[in-house]
Design an enzyme around this catalytic site. Structure first.
Site, PDB file in Angstrom:
ATOM      1  N   TRP A 117       0.918  -1.182  -0.042  1.00  0.00           N
ATOM      2  CA  TRP A 117      -0.055   0.026  -0.012  1.00  0.00           C
ATOM      3  C   TRP A 117       0.996   1.408   0.057  1.00  0.00           C
ATOM      4  O   TRP A 117       0.536   2.356  -0.521  1.00  0.00           O
ATOM      5  CB  TRP A 117      -0.838   0.011   1.082  1.00  0.00           C
ATOM      6  CG  TRP A 117      -1.917  -1.078   0.990  1.00  0.00           C
ATOM      7  CD1 TRP A 117      -2.019  -2.159   1.861  1.00  0.00           C
ATOM      8  CD2 TRP A 117      -2.893  -1.211   0.253  1.00  0.00           C
ATOM      9  NE1 TRP A 117      -2.896  -3.190   1.482  1.00  0.00           N
ATOM     10  CE2 TRP A 117      -3.594  -2.482   0.384  1.00  0.00           C
ATOM     11  CE3 TRP A 117      -3.523  -0.428  -0.975  1.00  0.00           C
ATOM     12  CZ2 TRP A 117      -4.862  -2.794  -0.467  1.00  0.00           C
ATOM     13  CZ3 TRP A 117      -4.641  -0.909  -1.880  1.00  0.00           C
ATOM     14  CH2 TRP A 117      -5.098  -2.126  -1.323  1.00  0.00           C
ATOM     15  N   ASP A 136      -1.103   6.745   6.670  1.00  0.00           N
ATOM     16  CA  ASP A 136      -1.889   6.077   6.192  1.00  0.00           C
ATOM     17  C   ASP A 136      -2.099   4.881   7.164  1.00  0.00           C
ATOM     18  O   ASP A 136      -1.262   3.976   7.587  1.00  0.00           O
ATOM     19  CB  ASP A 136      -1.573   5.184   5.015  1.00  0.00           C
ATOM     20  CG  ASP A 136      -2.393   3.930   4.496  1.00  0.00           C
ATOM     21  OD1 ASP A 136      -3.324   3.654   5.399  1.00  0.00           O
ATOM     22  OD2 ASP A 136      -2.329   3.410   3.642  1.00  0.00           O
ATOM     23  N   LYS A 190     -11.868  -1.873   8.655  1.00  0.00           N
ATOM     24  CA  LYS A 190     -10.931  -2.533   9.461  1.00  0.00           C
ATOM     25  C   LYS A 190     -11.216  -2.541  10.947  1.00  0.00           C
ATOM     26  O   LYS A 190     -11.784  -3.168  11.801  1.00  0.00           O
ATOM     27  CB  LYS A 190      -9.411  -2.557   9.221  1.00  0.00           C
ATOM     28  CG  LYS A 190      -9.198  -2.792   7.602  1.00  0.00           C
ATOM     29  CD  LYS A 190      -7.878  -2.574   7.426  1.00  0.00           C
ATOM     30  CE  LYS A 190      -7.630  -2.563   5.981  1.00  0.00           C
ATOM     31  NZ  LYS A 190      -8.170  -3.535   5.020  1.00  0.00           N
TER      32      LYS A 190
HETATM   33  C1  PLP Z   1      -2.569  -0.036   4.912  1.00  0.00           C
HETATM   34  C2  PLP Z   1      -3.653   0.163   3.619  1.00  0.00           C
HETATM   35  N1  PLP Z   1      -3.659   1.225   2.866  1.00  0.00           N
HETATM   36  C3  PLP Z   1      -4.486   1.375   1.954  1.00  0.00           C
HETATM   37  C4  PLP Z   1      -5.620   0.319   1.672  1.00  0.00           C
HETATM   38  C5  PLP Z   1      -6.380   0.566   0.542  1.00  0.00           C
HETATM   39  O1  PLP Z   1      -7.763   0.945   1.162  1.00  0.00           O
HETATM   40  P1  PLP Z   1      -9.221   1.013   0.305  1.00  0.00           P
HETATM   41  O2  PLP Z   1      -9.390  -0.215  -0.064  1.00  0.00           O
HETATM   42  O3  PLP Z   1     -10.206   1.750   1.319  1.00  0.00           O
HETATM   43  O4  PLP Z   1      -8.741   1.884  -0.567  1.00  0.00           O
HETATM   44  C6  PLP Z   1      -5.349  -0.778   2.430  1.00  0.00           C
HETATM   45  C7  PLP Z   1      -6.342  -1.720   2.216  1.00  0.00           C
HETATM   46  O5  PLP Z   1      -6.425  -2.964   2.858  1.00  0.00           O
HETATM   47  C8  PLP Z   1      -4.585  -0.848   3.545  1.00  0.00           C
HETATM   48  O6  PLP Z   1      -4.501  -1.882   4.300  1.00  0.00           O
END
Ligand code: PLP
Length: 379
Positions: free
Chosen positions: A118, A193, A217
């Site tokens: 991510w 994030d 989550k």
């Molecule tokens: C650390 C992290 N950042 C970003 C995301 C992306 O999130 P979204 O699906 O809400 O865009 C995730 C999804 O699991 C994640 O675990």
């Protein structure tokens, strides 16, 4: 040929509410009392005669809910008045472009510490913003060891004139987590994030400039992304980008420049109340520590048989990523063995293979205890 050292017919463990334990990485487990409340509110929200899914976002019920959701996020997260709490859409993924579009000043850099999938997405999206934004800079990466660790301070090389430093506090796929706040150039805001560990442990939000996390989550159901951002960063952000991409629009219009993800915001309203009733972030943090310690202890005890992906000092309390030394077929048998005992959602991400146990806030201690005993008993 599948072999089990306890009978396949072993009683399937159930939660207090008679369901199986759900270890999925997100969308993920919710507290059973929260789901029961949702069932009632979908039928009739607070005596209005119709359900939360049917309410207008401009009606008094929703306005009150939105005000309270914000107040509860502030209370639980200890968020002072110089920060805005925004309920946005587009997931954490959309913050990958909103952050640089709003905060990355022309001629400046934005420093990224890339500790997983991510974080890589965040860095890549920032590179695609283009003129007149500044340039993203790779300050550190853990890719050399398949993102199994969080870089030490000495491994991070910040650039000159950076607008912000971006980190991913918990790496959902690789099972690593920051257990410190990085030391950044003086005055540089840290953008986090926190998608997979927001409100899972005590924190000091004033160490950060902007924090984002989608709800699915630790904070509720999918739909809204919470953005906690310091006022001065909004004030200094760009105005030459579309209105719906500016943080100031959401700040000015109390997260409702258009129809908001009402049910997801409602779920955050319930979850923050639930966290409060558990004793807030201190109690939640202690419980999350206990749960993770139980599972890691079982894995360490059987280190002849299992491998944890994360280096010991970087282990995540939220996502435990492990596999058997015997290989993929044994991993599959482990998951089947666990499933037959009431443990679901343990499949790892394709990037790591093996297993991943997500122990978010709503996972009861019993779920972690059971997983630890299954790890010990499987051969
Ligand atoms: C650390 C992290 N950042 C970003 C995301 C992306 O999130 P979204 O699906 O809400 O865009 C995730 C999804 O699991 C994640 O675990």
């Amino acid at each position: 040929m599948t072999t089990f050292n306890t009978p396949v017919s072993a009683a399937v463990a159930k939660t207090a509410g008679g369901r199986v334990f759900n270890f999925n990485a997100g969308p993920s487990i919710l507290p059973e009392e929260v789901i029961e409340q949702m069932q009632r509110d979908i039928w009739d929200f607070q005596g209005s005669g119709f359900g939360i899914l049917e309410h207008s976002h401009r009606a008094k019920w929703f306005q009150k809910l939105l005000d309270e959701a914000e107040a509860r996020v502030r209370e639980v997260g200890g968020i002072p008045s110089n920060y805005r709490v925004l309920f946005m859409t587009g997931g954490s993924s959309s913050q990958n472009y909103m952050v640089p579009m709003n905060l990355l000043k022309p001629g400046n850099t934005g420093d990224y510490i890339v500790t997983g999938y991510w974080a890589e997405r965040s860095f890549d999206d920032a590179k695609n913003i283009g003129i007149p934004a500044g340039t993203p800079h790779l300050a550190a990466t853990s890719v050399d060891q398949r993102h199994s660790y969080i870089p030490a301070e000495s491994q991070i090389k910040y650039s000159q004139g950076t607008s912000y430093v971006h980190i991913t506090s918990n790496n959902t796929i690789y099972g690593t987590q920051w257990h410190r706040v990085p030391i950044v150039p003086p005055g540089t805001p840290i953008v986090v994030d926190a998608c997979s560990d927001i409100f899972s442990r005590p924190w000091d939000v004033t160490k950060f400039g902007l924090v984002y996390a989608s709800a699915q989550k630790n904070l509720g159901v999918t739909g809204t992304t919470i953005v906690i951002v310091r006022d001065d960063l909004i004030d200094g952000s760009r105005t030459d980008i579309p209105r719906m991409l500016q943080y100031r629009t959401f700040a000015k219009e109390q997260s409702m420049p258009n129809t908001p993800p009402a049910f997801s915001i409602y779920s955050v309203w319930l979850m923050t109340d639930w966290i409060r009733r558990q004793g807030g972030l201190k109690a939640i943090g202690e419980l999350n520590q206990r749960k993770a310690a139980l599972v890691y202890a079982a894995l360490d005890e059987r280190s002849d048989f299992y491998i944890c992906h994360a280096r010991a000092d970087s282990r995540s309390l939220m996502n435990i990523v492990f596999r058997t030394k015997a290989g993929e077929a044994a991993d599959k048998r482990f998951m089947e063995y666990a499933r037959q005992r009431g443990l679901e959602g343990l499949a790892g991400h394709r990037a790591t293979g093996g297993m991943r146990a997500s122990l978010y806030n709503a996972m009861p201690l019993e779920g972690a205890q059971l997983l630890a005993s299954v790890i010990r008993s499987f051969q």
